[in-house]
Design a protein around this motif. Structure first.
Motif, short mmCIF file in Angstrom:
data_model
loop_
_atom_site.label_atom_id
_atom_site.label_comp_id
_atom_site.label_asym_id
_atom_site.label_seq_id
_atom_site.Cartn_x
_atom_site.Cartn_y
_atom_site.Cartn_z
N HIS A 90 88.95 -32.02 -61.18
CA HIS A 90 88.34 -31.03 -61.92
C HIS A 90 87.91 -31.36 -63.49
O HIS A 90 86.92 -30.87 -63.89
N ASP A 91 88.79 -31.89 -64.15
CA ASP A 91 88.49 -32.54 -65.62
C ASP A 91 87.93 -33.84 -65.74
O ASP A 91 87.82 -34.17 -66.89
N CYS A 92 87.48 -34.23 -64.84
CA CYS A 92 86.80 -35.56 -64.71
C CYS A 92 85.61 -35.27 -65.80
O CYS A 92 84.97 -34.41 -65.54
N CYS A 93 85.68 -36.22 -66.67
CA CYS A 93 84.46 -36.53 -67.46
C CYS A 93 84.30 -35.18 -68.37
O CYS A 93 83.40 -34.44 -68.75
N GLY A 94 85.47 -34.42 -68.70
CA GLY A 94 85.34 -33.28 -69.39
C GLY A 94 84.81 -32.05 -68.71
O GLY A 94 84.11 -31.23 -69.22
N GLY A 95 84.72 -32.32 -67.32
CA GLY A 95 84.24 -31.26 -66.36
C GLY A 95 82.46 -31.25 -66.43
O GLY A 95 81.88 -30.39 -65.63
N TYR A 99 78.70 -36.54 -60.62
CA TYR A 99 79.07 -37.18 -59.37
C TYR A 99 80.61 -36.62 -58.88
O TYR A 99 80.89 -36.29 -57.65
N CYS A 100 81.36 -36.12 -59.83
CA CYS A 100 82.57 -35.64 -59.54
C CYS A 100 82.19 -34.07 -59.02
O CYS A 100 82.99 -33.82 -57.88
N ASP A 101 81.25 -33.35 -59.47
CA ASP A 101 81.12 -32.16 -58.96
C ASP A 101 80.37 -32.29 -57.73
O ASP A 101 80.69 -31.39 -56.87
N GLN A 102 79.88 -33.08 -57.34
CA GLN A 102 79.19 -33.56 -56.14
C GLN A 102 80.42 -33.84 -55.12
O GLN A 102 80.21 -33.26 -54.13
N ALA A 103 81.29 -34.50 -55.51
CA ALA A 103 82.33 -34.73 -54.75
C ALA A 103 83.19 -33.86 -54.04
O ALA A 103 83.70 -33.60 -53.02
N ILE A 104 83.37 -33.00 -55.12
CA ILE A 104 84.44 -31.64 -55.04
C ILE A 104 83.57 -30.92 -54.05
O ILE A 104 84.22 -30.16 -53.26
N ALA A 105 82.45 -30.62 -54.36
CA ALA A 105 81.67 -29.83 -53.30
C ALA A 105 81.53 -30.20 -51.98
O ALA A 105 81.70 -29.60 -51.02
N LEU A 106 81.49 -31.65 -51.74
CA LEU A 106 81.65 -32.10 -50.33
C LEU A 106 83.19 -31.94 -49.75
O LEU A 106 83.25 -31.63 -48.45
N PHE A 107 83.92 -32.04 -50.51
CA PHE A 107 85.38 -31.88 -50.15
C PHE A 107 85.70 -30.61 -49.49
O PHE A 107 86.17 -30.43 -48.45
N ALA A 108 84.83 -29.69 -50.37
CA ALA A 108 85.27 -28.31 -49.94
C ALA A 108 84.45 -27.85 -48.38
O ALA A 108 84.94 -26.91 -47.92
N LYS A 109 83.48 -28.35 -48.06
CA LYS A 109 82.90 -28.41 -46.95
C LYS A 109 83.54 -28.82 -45.77
O LYS A 109 83.21 -28.64 -44.72
N CYS A 110 84.63 -29.78 -45.93
CA CYS A 110 85.04 -30.76 -44.82
C CYS A 110 86.26 -29.75 -44.04
O CYS A 110 86.96 -28.90 -44.56
N THR A 111 85.72 -29.74 -42.80
CA THR A 111 86.47 -29.14 -41.67
C THR A 111 87.19 -30.09 -40.84
O THR A 111 87.88 -29.45 -39.93
N GLY A 112 86.97 -31.50 -40.83
CA GLY A 112 87.54 -32.22 -40.02
C GLY A 112 86.73 -32.55 -38.34
O GLY A 112 87.39 -33.07 -37.77
#
Length: 121
Positions: A90-95, A99-112
């Motif tokens: 969340h605090d990567c690169c001062g928010g 790229y971190c934001d994109q990764a976080i958004a992708l993780f949130a979509k993961c359902t397995g």
């Protein structure tokens, strides 16, 4: 996810067997595995000891269980696992890191469950 939940989650996976179980269940996807199959995959863990670790992971909210006949099926709680990763990033690169934001958004979509894209989940 608040700090107390994050600490409980990371505390649960800070033990070798539990970390291995989470990795096994992530690989198994949303369908999960029987507790006996998890014990077999671990190799050196008795079914009783595996059940203990599964309960610890379930209490931390990282895995979930369901009954199918006489079997208990465990699966990774993908939203909770992605929340742990997102908390760290969340605090990567001062928010302000796209790229971190994109990764976080992708993780949130993961359902397995596979999305149909080669190698994507």
């Amino acid at each position: 996810m608040n700090e107390a939940e994050v600490l409980k989650g990371f505390g649960a996976i800070s033990q070798e067997t539990r970390l291995r179980i989470v990795r096994i269940l992530v690989t198994a996807g949303a369908d999960g595995l029987r507790s006996g199959a998890i014990a077999e995959a671990l190799g050196s863990s008795s079914p009783q000891r595996t059940s203990f670790h599964l309960k610890e992971l379930e209490n931390a909210g990282l895995v979930q269980s369901r009954r199918e006949g006489k079997s208990i099926i465990y699966s990774a709680n993908f939203p909770a696992l992605s929340d742990l990763v997102a908390f760290l990033m969340h605090d990567c690169c001062g928010g302000h890191c796209k790229y971190c934001d994109q990764a976080i958004a992708l993780f949130a979509k993961c359902t397995g469950r596979p999305t149909g894209e080669a190698g994507a989940y």
